[in-house]
Write an enzyme that holds these catalytic residues in place. Structure first.
Site, short mmCIF file in Angstrom:
data_model
loop_
_atom_site.label_atom_id
_atom_site.label_comp_id
_atom_site.label_asym_id
_atom_site.label_seq_id
_atom_site.Cartn_x
_atom_site.Cartn_y
_atom_site.Cartn_z
N ASP A 94 13.39 -5.41 9.75
CA ASP A 94 14.65 -5.24 10.45
C ASP A 94 15.55 -4.38 9.57
OD1 ASP A 94 16.64 -5.44 12.21
OD2 ASP A 94 16.96 -7.60 12.04
N ASP A 267 10.11 -11.92 17.70
CA ASP A 267 10.21 -12.64 16.43
C ASP A 267 11.25 -13.72 16.61
OD1 ASP A 267 12.58 -10.62 16.24
OD2 ASP A 267 12.95 -12.10 14.66
N CYS A 305 -4.66 -28.72 20.61
CA CYS A 305 -4.54 -27.77 19.49
C CYS A 305 -5.62 -28.01 18.45
CB CYS A 305 -3.16 -27.91 18.86
SG CYS A 305 -2.88 -26.76 17.51
N CYS A 307 -5.35 -26.63 15.26
CA CYS A 307 -4.83 -26.20 13.96
C CYS A 307 -5.13 -27.27 12.91
CB CYS A 307 -3.33 -25.92 14.02
SG CYS A 307 -2.29 -27.40 13.94
N CYS A 310 -3.26 -30.61 13.44
CA CYS A 310 -3.73 -31.42 14.56
C CYS A 310 -5.14 -31.96 14.31
CB CYS A 310 -3.69 -30.62 15.86
SG CYS A 310 -2.00 -30.28 16.38
N HIS A 336 1.70 -26.04 12.56
CA HIS A 336 1.30 -26.25 13.95
C HIS A 336 2.10 -25.34 14.89
CE1 HIS A 336 0.62 -27.89 17.89
NE2 HIS A 336 1.94 -27.92 18.00
ZN LIG Z 1 -1.68 -28.07 16.05
#
Ligand SMILES: [Zn+2]
Length: 670
Positions: A94, A267, A305, A307, A310, A336
C-alpha cells in the site's frame, strides 16, 4: 512492458463475478484472491509456513510503516522484503496514502507532497508520489500502489472532488516515477460516497496505463449497501482486462458480495484481529468463543475445515485458551481464519469456473452471516424479551443504581467504573489528575494529545470533552484519541441514554458514525481508532497523557503485560508523557517500572486507596510534583509474592534487575 499478463478465464452468468489469473515476478496468482495483511512485514501472530500452507498467494505490506521502520536501507541490504522476511510469493505494498490521511495530528498537504511527523522519531517526512514509488521499489513489491489522498466517506462534495483530482494528478506522477521498472503499479479510484465523482474517477483511472485498478476510500464507515452500490458502479467502468482490487474489505460476507460485483482482490485485517478477540469465521457462520455456550463442546471449531487448528484441537480447548488469555489461542484461531478465507476464495473461483456461481452465492449469503450456531434459536419472543434485549448488547449489559447506569461485561462479570458515578471517577482519576485544564491554557502550536485506552461507554472521553469545552479560554487545541475494539458498550449506553447523562451530547453519536468529531470552534478533536490497541497505537500521534482504563488483566490480559508496557514506554519516550490508571497492583507497577516508566502514587477513588501514575523519562526529568514510589514500596515489593510482571515467562528474570536498578530508587538511596 506487459507486466502481469492478466488472463480473464470466466465471468459468471447473471453476475459480474470473474475468475482470472495473472503472473507477478514471483508466482502465478489465481483470482478471486484474498491477501493476508502483514503491515510491518509480518502477519500478526502467524508463521510463514502456515501462511504458505493456507495457500496465500500475495501478502500485503504497508509502505508508510515500513518507510519509518525498518527503513528502506534495510530492504536494500536484504534484497527487498522477500529476502528480509524470507517470503517466496508475491507482495503488494500500500502506498501510505490511507495512513497519512486517516491518522490524526500534524500533517500538511500541498500539490507536491504530504508532510507528516514520524511516530518513531518525530522527524519530518515528506511523501510525494515519487518518494512513495521509490520506497516501494526499494521494498521490492510485486505490486505497488499510487499515493492517493484519502478523505472520510462523509466529507462535502467539494472536498471529495478536490481530493479526487489531486489523486488523479498524483497518479500521472506515480506512473512517470515507476518508469520501466518491472514492478506492477495499480491506480486508485476515489470519490468518497458521491456517485458522480466515483464515475469520473473510475473513467479517469481506467484510461491510464495501470496494471490494475483499486477502489479506495471504502470500509470507512459507510453502510454495506452504500459500499456494494459504489463497488458495482465502479467495476462496471473499469477495464475488463486488468485486475480489480477493493482495498481494506472485509468480512467473508463482504467478500462474497464484492466478488459478485466484479472484484478480484481483497485485503483485510479481520481474520487475525477478530481471532484475537476470540471470533472464528466458519462454514457454520461466525462463532464467538467469548460466549459461555462454547465451554466444553467437543469437535473442531469448523467441522468442514482441514486446517491445523481444526485437525488438532476441540472447541472446548480453544474456548479455554481464549478464557485464560493464552496467546496460542489467538494464533490458532488466526490460522484457522486465514485458512477459511483462502478456502472460501478458492470455492468462489471453482463455482465461477464451473458455472454454478449464482446458487453458491445465494446459499453462502445467509450462511456466512449466521452467528453462533451452537444451539436452537428461540422461536417465541415476548415484550419482556424485547425490553431486556435493549439492556444487553454483545458481551455487555446495563446495570442501574440510583438512576446512574454502568456497563457490565457479562463474560467476566467486570463492571466499568464500579462502585461510583462513572463521571465522578473519570473527573477525579483522569481529567483532574492529568491537569487537562491547565495544559490547555499554555499556548502551543501542537495540540495536547490524550490517549483514551478503553473507550467503554465514553465516560472518560466525555468528561474530558466537557471539561475542555467549559474553559472560557483555550490557548492550545485538544486531540482526544479513543481506542476500542468492541463498540457495543458505547452503543448500548446510547440505547439507554436516560441513565448515561454524559452522553447527552452530539459528540458520541458523531464518533460512532464518522469515527471523528470536532467541536464547532475547531479546538477539540475526538477520534476513534477501532480495533486492537496493540496495533492501532502505532496509528496515533504520541500522547501527552494516557487515560489507561481498559478492563483488568483478568479480561484484557494483553494490555497489562511487560511487553505491552515496553511498547507504550517507547511510544511515550519522545514526550514528557504521563499515564493514569486505576490499579495499584504490585505486579503491574513492577511491569511499568521494568518497562522504563517512573511510577508514582495516584489519588484514591471509591474503594481504591491509591491509583497509579506512570511518567515517561522526560516527564520524570522535568520538574513535577508527583509522589514517586520510594524505598518503602521497593521493600514491600521484595517481600511480595506477586513480584513478576503479569504474563512473564518463568525463565525470564530481566525484569527483576530492571526494577531493582531503576533510577527512581537509586536516586532515593543517594
Ligand atoms: Zn480450521
Amino acid at each position: 512492458m506487459r507486466r502481469l499478463d492478466f488472463k480473464l478465464e470466466a465471468t459468471a452468468l447473471g453476475s459480474e463475478a470473474r475468475a482470472a489469473r495473472f503472473r507477478t515476478r514471483h508466482n502465478e496468482v489465481l483470482t478471486p484472491t484474498f491477501m493476508p495483511v502483514g503491515t510491518h512485514a509480518a502477519v500478526r501472530s502467524q508463521r510463514r509456513e502456515d501462511l504458505l500452507e493456507s495457500g496465500a498467494q500475495v501478502l500485503l505490506a504497508n509502505t508508510y510503516h515500513l518507510l519509518l521502520r525498518p527503513g528502506t536501507d534495510m530492504f536494500r541490504k536484504f534484497g527487498g522484503i522477500h529476502g528480509f522476511m524470507n517470503w517466496p510469493r508475491s507482495v503488494l505494498t500500500d502506498s501510505g496514502g490511507f495512513q497519512i490521511f486517516s491518522l490524526p495530528g500534524s500533517r500538511t498537504l500541498c500539490e507536491e507532497h504530504a508532510e507528516f511527523r514520524s511516530y518513531v522519531d518525530k522527524t519530518l517526512i515528506r511523501l510525494s508520489p515519487e518518494r512513495s514509488i521509490e520506497t516501494q521499489r526499494a521494498i521490492g513489491a510485486d505490486i505497488m500502489m499510487v499515493l492517493d489522498q484519502c478523505v472520510p466517506s462523509t466529507v462535502e462534495h467539494a472536498v471529495a472532488r478536490s481530493a479526487m483530482q489531486l489523486t488523479h494528478r498524483w497518479a500521472h506522477r506515480s506512473l512517470a516515477a515507476r518508469g520501466d521498472s518491472d514492478q506492477a503499479l495499480f491506480g486508485i479510484v476515489q470519490g468518497a460516497s458521491y456517485a458522480d465523482l466515483r464515475i469520473e474517477s473510475a473513467l479517469t483511472i481506467a484510461d491510464m496505463p495501470f496494471d490494475g485498478c483499486a477502489i479506495g476510500g471504502l470500509a470507512v464507515g459507510e453502510s454495506n449497501s452504500q459500499r456494494e452500490d459504489c463497488t458495482a458502479t465502479v467495476t462496471e467502468l473499469l477495464p475488463k482486462d486488468r485486475p480489480r482490487y477493493l482495498m481494506g474489505v472485509g468480512t467473508t460476507r463482504d467478500l462474497l458480495e464484492a466478488v459478485h460485483r466484479g472484484v478480484d482482490m481483497f485485503d483485510c485485517i479481520l481474520p487475525t484481529s477478530l481471532a484475537k478477540q476470540g471470533v472464528a469465521f466458519t462454514s457454520l457462520g461466525r462463532r464467538d468463543l467469548r460466549r459461555a455456550a462454547y465451554r466444553g463442546l467437543e469437535g473442531p471449531i469448523d467441522p468442514a475445515c482441514d486446517c491445523y487448528t481444526c485437525k488438532t484441537y476441540s472447541i472446548a480447548y480453544l474456548f479455554h485458551l481464549q478464557r485464560v488469555h493464552e496467546t496460542s489461542g489467538w494464533q490458532l484461531l488466526g490460522l484457522h481464519n486465514i485458512h477459511f478465507y483462502m478456502r472460501l476464495m478458492r470455492a468462489m473461483r471453482e463455482h465461477i469456473l464451473a458455472g454454478t456461481w449464482l446458487p453458491f452465492y445465494r446459499a453462502q449469503r445467509d450462511l456466512l452471516d449466521a452467528r453462533d450456531s451452537y444451539g436452537t434459536a428461540a422461536t417465541h419472543v415476548t415484550r419482556a424479551d424485547v425490553r431486556s434485549r435493549r439492556r444487553k448488547r454483545g458481551r455487555y449489559e446495563v446495570m442501574v443504581r440510583d438512576e446512574i447506569g454502568s456497563i457490565r461485561d457479562v463474560n467476566s462479570g467486570e463492571v466499568m467504573h464500579p462502585g461510583s458515578d462513572p463521571g465522578e471517577e473519570a473527573r477525579l482519576l483522569y481529567v483532574e489528575q492529568s491537569r487537562l485544564s491547565s495544559h490547555l491554557q499554555i499556548a502551543d502550536r501542537e495540540p495536547w494529545v490524550i490517549w483514551d485506552v478503553g473507550l467503554g461507554a465514553a465516560a472518560n472521553a466525555m468528561t474530558a470533552i466537557l471539561a475542555a469545552d467549559s474553559l472560557a479560554f483555550k490557548a492550545r487545541r485538544l486531540t482526544l484519541i479513543s481506542f476500542e475494539n468492541d463498540l457495543d458498550s458505547l452503543k448500548l449506553a446510547l440505547d439507554n441514554i436516560r441513565w448515561f447523562k454524559l452522553l447527552r451530547h452530539a459528540a458520541p453519536r458523531a464518533l460512532l458514525r464518522d469515527h471523528r468529531w470536532t467541536n464547532p470552534a475547531g479546538s477539540i478533536e475526538w477520534l476513534l481508532l477501532e480495533g486492537d490497541f496493540a496495533i492501532r497505537k502505532f496509528d496515533a500521534p504520541p500522547p501527552d497523557a494516557i487515560f489507561f482504563d481498559p478492563f483488568s488483566f483478568k479480561t484484557d490480559a494483553a494490555l497489562w503485560t511487560l511487553p505491552a508496557f515496553r511498547e507504550l514506554a517507547s511510544v511515550c519516550s519522545q514526550k514528557p508523557a504521563e499515564l493514569f490508571t486505576y490499579t495499584y497492583s504490585t505486579s503491574i507497577r513492577a511491569a511499568m517500572l521494568a518497562a522504563g516508566f517512573h511510577v508514582a502514587k495516584g489519588r484514591g477513588s471509591g474503594a481504591k486507596a491509591e491509583t497509579t501514575i506512570g511518567l515517561s523519562a522526560r516527564a520524570a526529568a522535568a520538574p513535577h510534583d508527583r509522589e514517586l514510589l520510594g524505598e518503602d514500596w521497593l521493600a514491600k515489593w521484595k517481600r511480595s509474592d506477586s513480584q513478576a510482571p503479569f504474563g512473564t515467562a518463568a525463565a525470564d528474570v530481566t525484569w527483576r534487575d530492571a526494577v531493582l536498578a531503576h533510577p527512581q530508587f537509586k536516586h532515593a538511596e543517594t
